[in-house]
Scaffold this motif. Structure first.
Motif, PDB file in Angstrom:
ATOM      1  N   SER A  57       0.900  -1.242  -0.075  1.00  0.00           N
ATOM      2  CA  SER A  57      -0.038  -0.108  -0.080  1.00  0.00           C
ATOM      3  C   SER A  57       0.921   1.429  -0.028  1.00  0.00           C
ATOM      4  O   SER A  57       1.526   1.362   0.906  1.00  0.00           O
ATOM      5  N   TYR A 126       2.228  -2.580   4.972  1.00  0.00           N
ATOM      6  CA  TYR A 126       2.830  -1.003   5.206  1.00  0.00           C
ATOM      7  C   TYR A 126       3.857  -0.969   5.874  1.00  0.00           C
ATOM      8  O   TYR A 126       4.226  -1.612   7.288  1.00  0.00           O
ATOM      9  N   ASN A 130       6.715   3.158   2.540  1.00  0.00           N
ATOM     10  CA  ASN A 130       5.765   3.032   1.654  1.00  0.00           C
ATOM     11  C   ASN A 130       5.150   4.350   1.130  1.00  0.00           C
ATOM     12  O   ASN A 130       4.550   4.583   0.368  1.00  0.00           O
ATOM     13  N   GLU A 145       6.681   8.362   7.480  1.00  0.00           N
ATOM     14  CA  GLU A 145       5.363   8.243   7.829  1.00  0.00           C
ATOM     15  C   GLU A 145       4.653   9.515   7.615  1.00  0.00           C
ATOM     16  O   GLU A 145       4.911  10.324   8.665  1.00  0.00           O
ATOM     17  N   TYR A 149      -0.627   3.984   8.133  1.00  0.00           N
ATOM     18  CA  TYR A 149      -1.397   2.745   7.794  1.00  0.00           C
ATOM     19  C   TYR A 149      -3.117   3.079   7.473  1.00  0.00           C
ATOM     20  O   TYR A 149      -3.964   2.746   6.606  1.00  0.00           O
ATOM     21  N   THR A 153      -4.749   2.663   3.879  1.00  0.00           N
ATOM     22  CA  THR A 153      -5.669   1.719   3.876  1.00  0.00           C
ATOM     23  C   THR A 153      -7.117   2.086   3.517  1.00  0.00           C
ATOM     24  O   THR A 153      -7.824   1.454   2.740  1.00  0.00           O
ATOM     25  N   HIS A 166      -3.934  -6.628   7.326  1.00  0.00           N
ATOM     26  CA  HIS A 166      -2.813  -6.115   7.365  1.00  0.00           C
ATOM     27  C   HIS A 166      -1.786  -7.301   7.392  1.00  0.00           C
ATOM     28  O   HIS A 166      -1.731  -7.936   8.340  1.00  0.00           O
ATOM     29  N   THR A 169       4.159  -5.706   7.918  1.00  0.00           N
ATOM     30  CA  THR A 169       4.972  -4.670   8.593  1.00  0.00           C
ATOM     31  C   THR A 169       6.063  -4.920   9.366  1.00  0.00           C
ATOM     32  O   THR A 169       6.371  -5.907   9.796  1.00  0.00           O
ATOM     33  N   GLU A 187       0.847   0.185  14.789  1.00  0.00           N
ATOM     34  CA  GLU A 187      -0.113  -0.258  13.598  1.00  0.00           C
ATOM     35  C   GLU A 187      -0.993  -0.977  14.380  1.00  0.00           C
ATOM     36  O   GLU A 187      -2.235  -0.927  13.512  1.00  0.00           O
TER      37      GLU A 187
END
Length: 221
Positions: A57, A126, A130, A145, A149, A153, A166, A169, A187
């Motif tokens: 993703s 993720y 990403n 980041e 996520y 998502t 998920h 990760t 997460e």
């Protein structure tokens, strides 16, 4: 599938080591077709099989207003693997991109006719890598980041409307020694936030019932 196509055909790290749009489309169409054909073959033996795509993703952030168009193109390309896999019609710009870089009309229509979306769970991966910063000329660097996520998502879920898992990760261990523990907690918090806002989040694919088995469909990394 997306990561494999990028590494094969765009950045030149794997296998054919190509660095072109044609290389990306060539790798992508064969990867997705292989995935679709594998699902069809499995269903001949297990008609009740459910497949989980472990797919990357991604999100591409424009570095400045002049980079918006480049980022928008990349944000459209990130969906191509799942668009083809799930038989979703791509938009006109991506259709021209595919046709201009080696996909034929017949190959495109194969994905529309043979999709197995109703047998799928959208597994997504993720990592902090990403998300990307895109410059005006299309070059990229890691952004770290930014959305996380949860937001990314949600974008994928709203596009495909499939249950979500998920699937991958991780984070590199740092000087404190507890970075991986914090990342896992974060997460998990993202997964709970998605679930609590109505996104159907599923748990371990290892659970098996007498009537249904769940398999993972993925490309080797």
């Amino acid at each position: 599938m997306f990561i494999c196509a990028v590494f094969f055909g765009v950045v030149g790290w794997w296998n054919e080591q190509l660095q072109s749009d044609h290389g990306f489309v060539t790798a992508l169409k064969h990867l997705v077709k292989a995935n679709v054909l594998a699902m069809h073959a499995i269903l001949k033996v297990r008609p009740d099989a459910i497949f989980i795509q472990s797919e990357s993703s991604e999100y591409f952030h424009a570095e400045n207003p002049r980079a918006i168009h480049s980022a928008e193109i990349m944000n459209a390309k990130r969906f191509l693997s799942l668009d083809l896999n799930y038989g979703r019609r791509v938009d006109s710009e991506m259709y021209e991109f595919l046709m201009d870089n080696g996909m034929t009309r017949e190959e495109y229509h194969f994905f529309l006719k043979h999709n197995l979306k109703h047998h799928c769970i959208m597994g997504n991966d993720y990592y902090a890598t990403n998300e990307h910063r895109v410059a005006e000329n299309g070059t990229m660097q890691a952004s770290g980041e930014v959305f996380g996520y949860d937001e990314i998502t949600r974008q994928y879920y709203e596009r495909y409307l499939l249950p979500v898992m998920h699937t991958e990760t991780n984070v590199a261990q740092g000087p404190r020694g507890d970075e991986a523990v914090y990342w896992l907690w974060k997460e998990w918090a993202n997964v709970l936030r998605l679930r609590n806002t109505g996104v159907p989040m599923l748990d371990s694919p290892g659970i098996r019932s007498p009537t249904r088995s769940i398999g993972t469909s993925r490309c080797a990394k």
